[in-house]
Every structure is written in C-alpha cells, then in structure tokens.
Design an enzyme around this catalytic site. Structure first.
Site, PDB file in Angstrom:
ATOM      1  N   TYR A   1       7.373  -6.135   3.008  1.00 31.37           N
ATOM      2  CA  TYR A   1       8.018  -5.491   2.408  1.00 31.37           C
ATOM      3  C   TYR A   1       7.451  -4.027   2.241  1.00 31.37           C
ATOM      4  O   TYR A   1       7.626  -2.705   2.627  1.00 31.37           O
ATOM      5  CB  TYR A   1       8.868  -5.702   2.030  1.00 31.37           C
ATOM      6  CG  TYR A   1       9.972  -4.899   1.041  1.00 31.37           C
ATOM      7  CD1 TYR A   1      11.297  -4.696   1.516  1.00 31.37           C
ATOM      8  CD2 TYR A   1       9.941  -3.997  -0.277  1.00 31.37           C
ATOM      9  CE1 TYR A   1      11.736  -3.683   1.040  1.00 31.37           C
ATOM     10  CE2 TYR A   1      10.577  -3.456  -0.667  1.00 31.37           C
ATOM     11  CZ  TYR A   1      11.680  -3.311  -0.341  1.00 31.37           C
ATOM     12  OH  TYR A   1      12.980  -2.176  -0.660  1.00 31.37           O
TER      13      TYR A   1
ATOM     14  N   PRO B   1      12.300   4.833  -6.060  1.00 34.67           N
ATOM     15  CA  PRO B   1      12.629   4.925  -7.650  1.00 34.67           C
ATOM     16  C   PRO B   1      11.625   3.590  -8.382  1.00 34.67           C
ATOM     17  O   PRO B   1      10.960   2.178  -7.383  1.00 34.67           O
ATOM     18  CB  PRO B   1      13.938   4.302  -7.671  1.00 34.67           C
ATOM     19  CG  PRO B   1      14.008   3.812  -5.492  1.00 34.67           C
ATOM     20  CD  PRO B   1      12.047   4.365  -5.042  1.00 34.67           C
TER      21      PRO B   1
END
Length: 318
Positions: A140, A167
């Site tokens: 990922y 974020p």
C-alpha cells in the site's frame, strides 16, 4: 464576470474522507462548484475503460482522488501484493484519464504510512522517499508514494496542477468499523459499543503504547477544500493536528470509553502487533498557510463519532 463552473469529481466519495468533504462543502458552499461523489459501485477504477466512461459521463474540471484499496494493519500484513497492484492500477487510471480529459487540478490522498520506517521525527513532506516504508504495509505504502512521482511527471510534461495531501489517522462518521479490516479508532469504537451492550471487558489489541495523531474527518474535509481551492504546490502537504496532540492507543481507548460512558475493564492483548510505534508528523507547512485553523478537540470529535455509530449501527460498515 461569472465564475467558471467547477465540476469536482470525488473518487471514493462515499467513504470516511469523502463524506467529511461533503459535509464541509455543504457548510461552506461556493456557487460555482458542483460535487459528484462516486462510490465503488459507480465504476471499477482498476479498469481504464470504466474510468474513462465515468469521466466521459461527468466531464470533471477537478478531481479529488480518494479511491483506494485500504485496510488496517492486519489486512495489509496478509495481502501486500494485492494492496500494491490494485492501488497502482487505480492511481494510474485516475491520473492518466484526468490528463486525457483536461482536468485542471487533481488532489490525491496519501497516508503517513508512506514515510520511511527508519527516520527521524517529526516527519515532514521532504522525507517521503528517504527510505523503505514499514514492512507491515509496504504494498500500500509504495503504491501511494507513486502518486507523488506521477504528480511530478504530469505537471512537468503536461503542465497540469496535480498535488497530494497526507492526512494522519482519520476517524469520524462513515468510517469502516470492521473489527478485522478497519483502522484503530473505528475498531475501538465498534468494540466499546459491543462491550457496553454486552457488559464485557474491552480487549485492546497490542500494548496500547503505540502513538498516533488523529484527525477528525470533518476537519480534514475543510482542509481538503482549502487545498482544492487555494494550494498551488506540486509537493504534498501534511494535514494533521500538531505533534503535541499525538496520543497513545491506550489514551484513544480511554477517550472512546468516555464517548460511550463505558466504565468496564480494559484488557491488552499483547499477542497482537502494535505496528509502528509512532509516526509523528509535522504540520508546520500547513500552519505557515493556515496559522488560525482550529481543529475540533479530540474528545468532542470522538464523542460525536460514537454517537453517529450508535445511531447508524444497522447501516454502518461493520
């Protein structure tokens, strides 16, 4: 002179961050902005043809790219190859089709897990490619890093305005509260809800000592709109509370217990991995742009999310 109309396509728009952006857009609407929030049911973004047909249908001028195959620590550890391949194909399709259809600006969503595992703290935007990510979710992480590479390439070769935000741990309404696949905060919220209902002890995975910075999805939504409307750099920008607001998983569990008024016993399952001990991020770049931005206090944000989960349990992603 009338403002040019913006058609803003939000991939992954029905999830946690997309719904935070939707709330923020409703609270601060602009007359020239039309938002289209896509779900995975609208198009299979791993297919270039399906991606093209959704762009053909909506003709976006701007894209907020949130769609991704995501999972918590344990989901990633089981399937790094799938996380890499699926996310690489989604990102390549969305950015290449955006360029083909003349999209003026794309804002993609990265994650703090892309940063090197071996690093100094706090981490900042210049350090993304300085070493390998943590082994637990390398698939990922590398796929997300490649968005930064694609953004630079498209902006250099095609004069586009593609950027990305990073974020920290996001939580809030519309999260994935699945106990096996979800992230730490929604997992705790689901567990405490069940413990209160069944009058059982709360089992926290790991030692509780790992530390994280949490950002409320509605705050992140407001910041995403600012990036879309104002931020002009190719380089990513970290969207986070300050370093001083980092808390332990133990503290997070205690805040969730307070959010539900749960007073039961806590048990720590130390056979479960803590993952990375910490990934403290600097928000000094954000603060240079927005020194006055006010984040929702974490206890208020957690209580609001607990309330949302209680009210929407039947339709929540569990």
């Amino acid at each position: 002179m009338a403002c040019t109309k913006k058609v803003i396509l939000v991939t992954g728009g029905t999830g946690l961050v997309g719904q935070g952006i939707k709330s923020a857009a409703e609270q601060n609407p602009q007359p020239n902005e039309e938002f289209i929030f896509l779900s995975s049911k609208d198009a299979d973004l791993t297919s270039r043809e399906a991606t093209k047909s959704i762009f053909e249908k909506h003709r976006p001028t701007h894209v907020i790219h949130l769609a991704a195959k995501v999972g918590g620590l344990y989901g990633n550890m089981r399937a790094n190859l799938q996380f890499f391949r699926i996310n690489m194909s989604i990102n390549d399709n969305v950015l290449s089709v955006s360029q083909e259809y003349g999209v003026k600006k794309v804002v993609s969503c990265l994650s703090t897990c892309i940063f090197p595992d071996k690093t100094s703290y706090p981490i900042d935007e210049t350090m993304i490619h300085n070493g390998a990510p943590h082994t637990s979710n390398y698939g990922y992480s590398y796929a997300k890093r490649m968005i930064d590479v694609l953004n630079k390439g498209y902006n250099q070769q095609h004069g586009t305005n593609y950027t990305a935000v990073v974020p920290t741990n996001v939580f809030g309404p519309h999260d994935n509260f699945n106990l096996e696949e979800g992230h730490v905060m929604p997992g705790l919220i689901h567990k405490v809800y069940k413990c209160k209902e069944n009058n059982t002890p709360l089992t926290v995975w790991g030692t509780g000592s790992a530390r994280r910075q949490f950002i409320y999805s509605l705050d992140l939504g407001r910041l995403f709109l600012w990036v879309l409307r104002e931020y002009q750099e190719t380089e990513p920008i970290i969207l986070s509370v300050g370093e001083e607001d980092e808390i332990s998983i133990k503290t997070a569990a205690e805040l969730v217990a307070k959010g539900f008024d749960y007073e039961g016993e806590f048990v720590y399952d130390t056979t479960r991995s803590d993952g990375q001990y910490k990934k403290t991020a600097s928000n000094s770049k954000l603060r240079k742009y927005l020194p006055e931005f006010k984040f929702t206090p974490i206890d208020e944000a957690i209580r609001a999310t607990c309330q949302w989960f209680s009210e929407h349990y039947k339709e929540a992603r569990v």
